[in-house]
Each structure stands twice: as structure tokens, then as C-alpha cells.
Design a protein around this motif. Sequence first.
Motif, PDB file in Angstrom:
ATOM      1  N   ARG A 146      24.847  41.173  35.972  1.00  0.00           N
ATOM      2  CA  ARG A 146      24.804  39.779  35.494  1.00  0.00           C
ATOM      3  C   ARG A 146      23.546  39.058  35.790  1.00  0.00           C
ATOM      4  N   ASP A 159      27.969  39.849  31.988  1.00  0.00           N
ATOM      5  CA  ASP A 159      29.025  39.478  32.793  1.00  0.00           C
ATOM      6  C   ASP A 159      30.271  40.155  32.606  1.00  0.00           C
ATOM      7  N   ALA A 179      32.911  40.050  34.195  1.00  0.00           N
ATOM      8  CA  ALA A 179      34.134  39.273  34.328  1.00  0.00           C
ATOM      9  C   ALA A 179      34.545  38.479  33.028  1.00  0.00           C
ATOM     10  N   VAL A 183      31.024  45.037  42.893  1.00  0.00           N
ATOM     11  CA  VAL A 183      30.965  43.807  43.330  1.00  0.00           C
ATOM     12  C   VAL A 183      31.761  43.747  44.414  1.00  0.00           C
ATOM     13  N   TYR A 188      31.888  38.603  46.095  1.00  0.00           N
ATOM     14  CA  TYR A 188      32.308  37.468  45.486  1.00  0.00           C
ATOM     15  C   TYR A 188      33.694  37.870  44.932  1.00  0.00           C
ATOM     16  N   GLU A 243      36.451  36.690  43.658  1.00  0.00           N
ATOM     17  CA  GLU A 243      36.993  36.033  42.302  1.00  0.00           C
ATOM     18  C   GLU A 243      36.417  37.337  41.229  1.00  0.00           C
ATOM     19  N   ALA A 244      35.069  37.320  41.199  1.00  0.00           N
ATOM     20  CA  ALA A 244      34.604  38.143  40.240  1.00  0.00           C
ATOM     21  C   ALA A 244      35.042  39.749  40.221  1.00  0.00           C
ATOM     22  N   SER A 245      35.241  39.999  41.829  1.00  0.00           N
ATOM     23  CA  SER A 245      35.805  41.437  41.656  1.00  0.00           C
ATOM     24  C   SER A 245      37.077  41.627  41.252  1.00  0.00           C
ATOM     25  N   ILE A 255      37.024  41.340  37.048  1.00  0.00           N
ATOM     26  CA  ILE A 255      36.342  42.626  36.795  1.00  0.00           C
ATOM     27  C   ILE A 255      37.373  43.770  36.641  1.00  0.00           C
TER      28      ILE A 255
END
Length: 222
Positions: free
Chosen positions: A40, A58, A60, A80, A83, A85-87, A90
Motif C-alpha cells: 500500500r 491496501d 486490509a 505485514v 501493524y 490491526e492491519a496484519s 488482511i
Amino acid sequence: MTPKDAPRGSGVLVIGLGRFGAALAATLDRLGREVLAVERSASLVQQWSGRLPLVEADAANPEALEQLGAAEFPVAVVGVGSYLEASVLITGNLVDIGMPQIWAKATSAEHGRILRRIGAHHVVYPEYDAGQRVAHMVSGRMLDYIEMEDGFAIVKMRPPRETQGFTIGQAQVRKRYGVTIIGVKPPGEPFEYATDATRINAGDLLIVSGDTTLLEKFAARP
């Protein structure tokens, strides 16, 4: 046809081009595997543009995964890790589309438990694993170290002095040390599978397998 039922290709989807993801994607590409990297960050996309097949998106966002055809891949790697939350988002998105194999990077045991709980099939800890490998290598003659499961490992190492000049059978490596030499590489020559008749010389490299504790003792011998 649902994403889970749709036919899949043979490539690997790598999400995140940090150090781990970039090294993974570049290695797969060099090995001739079909790979698509997803990142991203516009600056990272620019950095890797022309060097890897990649898209700026992105992951996510479930719609972004759908648009780039993620459901067509049999394997995805979530690189990832920094981060949380992103991990998690995704990985959850990949679970939702029925990805058969999901590998995910974790930065802590707690992070890894969350990823497994939501459906990641394999969780890797690059920093921990690298630290563990280096710790084993700096403590003796080991040049590389791969730990499997249940206390079993395979190492590359220099031969202890007391084995040099003898065949494996003469040195009684298995009987005296409890480990198995499975390969020997003389200088400038390819590795060869070891037998009792294989002679060990000072400049050789050994591939040795066995219990981690016994390997440590064997590698620590002068």
C-alpha cells in the motif's frame, strides 16, 4: 461459482514489502515462481517497480483483494507484522475468500496466537528465528542451523578435530555422539551423501542431523 470453489493458479501472493516480504518475493521471483506482491506504500511500490510483479493496494480492504484476483492464488504470505490491526485484517480477509494456504508473519507470541485463531495455517517469527539461529551458530562450529520439531535439527558445520582424517565408520560418529552425518562437502566439490566409508577431512563441511542438545555438544568439540 464462489471464490473457494473457483480454480486457482500456482502462484504466491505476497502482501507487504517490508524486509521480510521483499526478500521472500524477490527470492520466489528469482526461483521462477509466479509471484504477485501487494503493497500500500507508494514509496515502496516505486522502489520495487520493475523489479517485481506488484500492485499498489491496501489488502486490509476486502474489495482491493477481490479486484487484484487474490482468490486465484493457492498461497498467500502476509508479510505485514509491525501493524497488528492491519496484519489481522488482511489475514481475516484471506480466510474469508477461502485461501488454501496462509502464511503470516508475527512479531510476538500473542500476535501469533491471534493469527492462528482467525485462521492462518502457518505463523512465522522471522526475528525470533534469526536470533535463535545466530545464537546456535556463534556458540560452536555451526555455520547454519535449522530446527525442525520436537528437538530435532539439521546443521551445517566444520568437523571436530577428533573426526578429521577418519571415515565416518571409523570415527563411530553415530555411536559416540548420537548424531548422524548425512552429507559431506569437500572444498571445491559438491555435497555427497555420507556413508560409513566417507572420509572426513579438516576443510570439509558437514551436514549433520539429530537431537538439538547432542548437536550442540558435537559442534562444541574442539
